[in-house]
Design a protein around this motif. Structure first.
Motif, PDB file in Angstrom:
ATOM      1  N   VAL A  42      42.557 -25.954  -0.412  1.00 59.18           N
ATOM      2  CA  VAL A  42      41.785 -26.989  -1.099  1.00 59.18           C
ATOM      3  C   VAL A  42      41.740 -26.578  -2.560  1.00 59.18           C
ATOM      4  CG1 VAL A  42      39.557 -28.137  -1.290  1.00 59.18           C
ATOM      5  CG2 VAL A  42      40.399 -27.424   0.947  1.00 59.18           C
ATOM      6  N   ILE A  43      42.059 -27.514  -3.451  1.00 57.28           N
ATOM      7  CA  ILE A  43      42.038 -27.226  -4.882  1.00 57.28           C
ATOM      8  C   ILE A  43      41.165 -28.262  -5.576  1.00 57.28           C
ATOM      9  CG2 ILE A  43      44.251 -26.018  -4.910  1.00 57.28           C
ATOM     10  CD1 ILE A  43      45.604 -28.590  -5.775  1.00 57.28           C
ATOM     11  N   GLY A  44      40.840 -28.031  -6.807  1.00 59.11           N
ATOM     12  CA  GLY A  44      40.026 -28.976  -7.558  1.00 59.11           C
ATOM     13  C   GLY A  44      38.544 -28.769  -7.349  1.00 59.11           C
ATOM     14  N   SER A  45      37.758 -29.763  -7.708  1.00 56.40           N
ATOM     15  CA  SER A  45      36.294 -29.628  -7.706  1.00 56.40           C
ATOM     16  C   SER A  45      35.699 -29.494  -6.318  1.00 56.40           C
ATOM     17  CB  SER A  45      35.651 -30.806  -8.444  1.00 56.40           C
ATOM     18  OG  SER A  45      35.972 -32.027  -7.816  1.00 56.40           O
ATOM     19  N   VAL A  46      36.405 -29.916  -5.286  1.00 57.04           N
ATOM     20  CA  VAL A  46      35.894 -29.753  -3.921  1.00 57.04           C
ATOM     21  C   VAL A  46      35.902 -28.270  -3.535  1.00 57.04           C
ATOM     22  CG1 VAL A  46      36.321 -30.310  -1.487  1.00 57.04           C
ATOM     23  CG2 VAL A  46      36.545 -32.080  -3.225  1.00 57.04           C
ATOM     24  N   ALA A  47      36.831 -27.516  -4.090  1.00 54.80           N
ATOM     25  CA  ALA A  47      37.000 -26.109  -3.717  1.00 54.80           C
ATOM     26  C   ALA A  47      36.041 -25.162  -4.426  1.00 54.80           C
ATOM     27  CB  ALA A  47      38.432 -25.672  -4.011  1.00 54.80           C
ATOM     28  N   LYS A  48      35.456 -25.578  -5.528  1.00 54.28           N
ATOM     29  CA  LYS A  48      34.613 -24.647  -6.275  1.00 54.28           C
ATOM     30  C   LYS A  48      33.175 -25.136  -6.371  1.00 54.28           C
ATOM     31  CE  LYS A  48      37.285 -26.148 -10.258  1.00 54.28           C
ATOM     32  NZ  LYS A  48      37.735 -25.894 -11.590  1.00 54.28           N
ATOM     33  N   ALA A  49      32.343 -24.238  -6.836  1.00 58.84           N
ATOM     34  CA  ALA A  49      30.932 -24.606  -7.024  1.00 58.84           C
ATOM     35  C   ALA A  49      30.844 -25.709  -8.080  1.00 58.84           C
ATOM     36  CB  ALA A  49      30.135 -23.391  -7.472  1.00 58.84           C
ATOM     37  N   LEU A  50      30.003 -26.695  -7.807  1.00 55.65           N
ATOM     38  CA  LEU A  50      29.843 -27.790  -8.775  1.00 55.65           C
ATOM     39  C   LEU A  50      29.146 -27.300 -10.025  1.00 55.65           C
ATOM     40  CD1 LEU A  50      28.866 -30.802  -6.490  1.00 55.65           C
ATOM     41  CD2 LEU A  50      31.112 -30.139  -7.353  1.00 55.65           C
ATOM     42  N   TRP A  51      29.345 -28.020 -11.116  1.00 56.93           N
ATOM     43  CA  TRP A  51      28.743 -27.690 -12.394  1.00 56.93           C
ATOM     44  C   TRP A  51      28.029 -28.922 -12.923  1.00 56.93           C
ATOM     45  CZ3 TRP A  51      33.780 -28.356 -11.165  1.00 56.93           C
ATOM     46  CH2 TRP A  51      34.454 -29.411 -11.775  1.00 56.93           C
ATOM     47  N   LYS A  52      27.070 -28.684 -13.796  1.00 55.61           N
ATOM     48  CA  LYS A  52      26.299 -29.790 -14.387  1.00 55.61           C
ATOM     49  C   LYS A  52      27.071 -30.371 -15.567  1.00 55.61           C
ATOM     50  CE  LYS A  52      22.238 -29.625 -12.186  1.00 55.61           C
ATOM     51  NZ  LYS A  52      21.235 -30.625 -11.990  1.00 55.61           N
ATOM     52  N   GLU A  53      27.031 -31.702 -15.671  1.00 53.67           N
ATOM     53  CA  GLU A  53      27.671 -32.404 -16.784  1.00 53.67           C
ATOM     54  C   GLU A  53      27.029 -33.774 -16.939  1.00 53.67           C
ATOM     55  OE1 GLU A  53      31.788 -32.871 -15.730  1.00 53.67           O
ATOM     56  OE2 GLU A  53      31.352 -34.310 -14.158  1.00 53.67           O
ATOM     57  N   VAL A  54      27.204 -34.357 -18.108  1.00 54.38           N
ATOM     58  CA  VAL A  54      26.766 -35.737 -18.314  1.00 54.38           C
ATOM     59  C   VAL A  54      27.834 -36.610 -17.665  1.00 54.38           C
ATOM     60  CG1 VAL A  54      26.235 -37.538 -19.999  1.00 54.38           C
ATOM     61  CG2 VAL A  54      25.584 -35.164 -20.463  1.00 54.38           C
ATOM     62  N   PRO A  55      27.468 -37.405 -16.662  1.00 57.34           N
ATOM     63  CA  PRO A  55      28.473 -38.152 -15.900  1.00 57.34           C
ATOM     64  C   PRO A  55      28.927 -39.425 -16.605  1.00 57.34           C
ATOM     65  CG  PRO A  55      26.320 -38.622 -15.040  1.00 57.34           C
ATOM     66  CD  PRO A  55      26.131 -37.596 -16.130  1.00 57.34           C
ATOM     67  N   ARG A  56      29.849 -40.100 -15.966  1.00 55.73           N
ATOM     68  CA  ARG A  56      30.385 -41.358 -16.499  1.00 55.73           C
ATOM     69  C   ARG A  56      29.444 -42.531 -16.281  1.00 55.73           C
ATOM     70  NH1 ARG A  56      32.791 -44.232 -12.170  1.00 55.73           N
ATOM     71  NH2 ARG A  56      32.841 -42.987 -10.287  1.00 55.73           N
TER      72      ARG A  56
END
Length: 118
Positions: A42-56
């Motif tokens: 699994v690669i990409g954002s599903v594979a790692k800890a989520l991070w905070k950001e201003v969303p779309r």
């Protein structure tokens, strides 16, 4: 924007990532049943800890409110010895109708010993 709305959005983003991880486990299990498959990742954002950001989303973006990153898709890498079974591999992950788990049924990835994320 109320704190409860922000907290609800954060909960939704975490749940969405967990659902993608469940789907990844289903697909990986199906693919690993093929003799030519050597590994699935699994690669990409599903594979790692989520991070905070201003969303779309405009209601959060306008106010500069950060929430957990939105996982929008599932990216998988597949290592195979042969391309002879590609058609069968494409059809393999057919788990049937997916039932969304309740929050009580979800297990944090850190406690899932057979998870492909460890």
């Amino acid at each position: 924007m109320r704190r409860s709305e922000i907290a609800e959005q954060d909960r939704f983003m975490l749940l969405r990532q967990r659902e993608f991880r469940i789907a990844a486990d289903v697909v990986a299990d199906a693919w690993m049943s093929f003799p030519s498959v050597r590994a699935v990742a699994v690669i990409g954002s599903v594979a790692k800890a989520l991070w905070k950001e201003v969303p779309r989303f405009s209601e959060f973006r306008r106010k500069g409110i950060e929430v957990w990153h939105e996982c929008r898709d599932l990216d998988l890498a597949l290592w195979i010895d042969s391309q002879e079974q590609l058609s069968a591999l494409r059809r393999a992950p057919r788990p049937g109708r997916y039932e969304r788990p309740t929050s009580k049924e979800l297990v944090p990835a850190s406690s899932a010993s057979s998870s492909i994320y460890s």
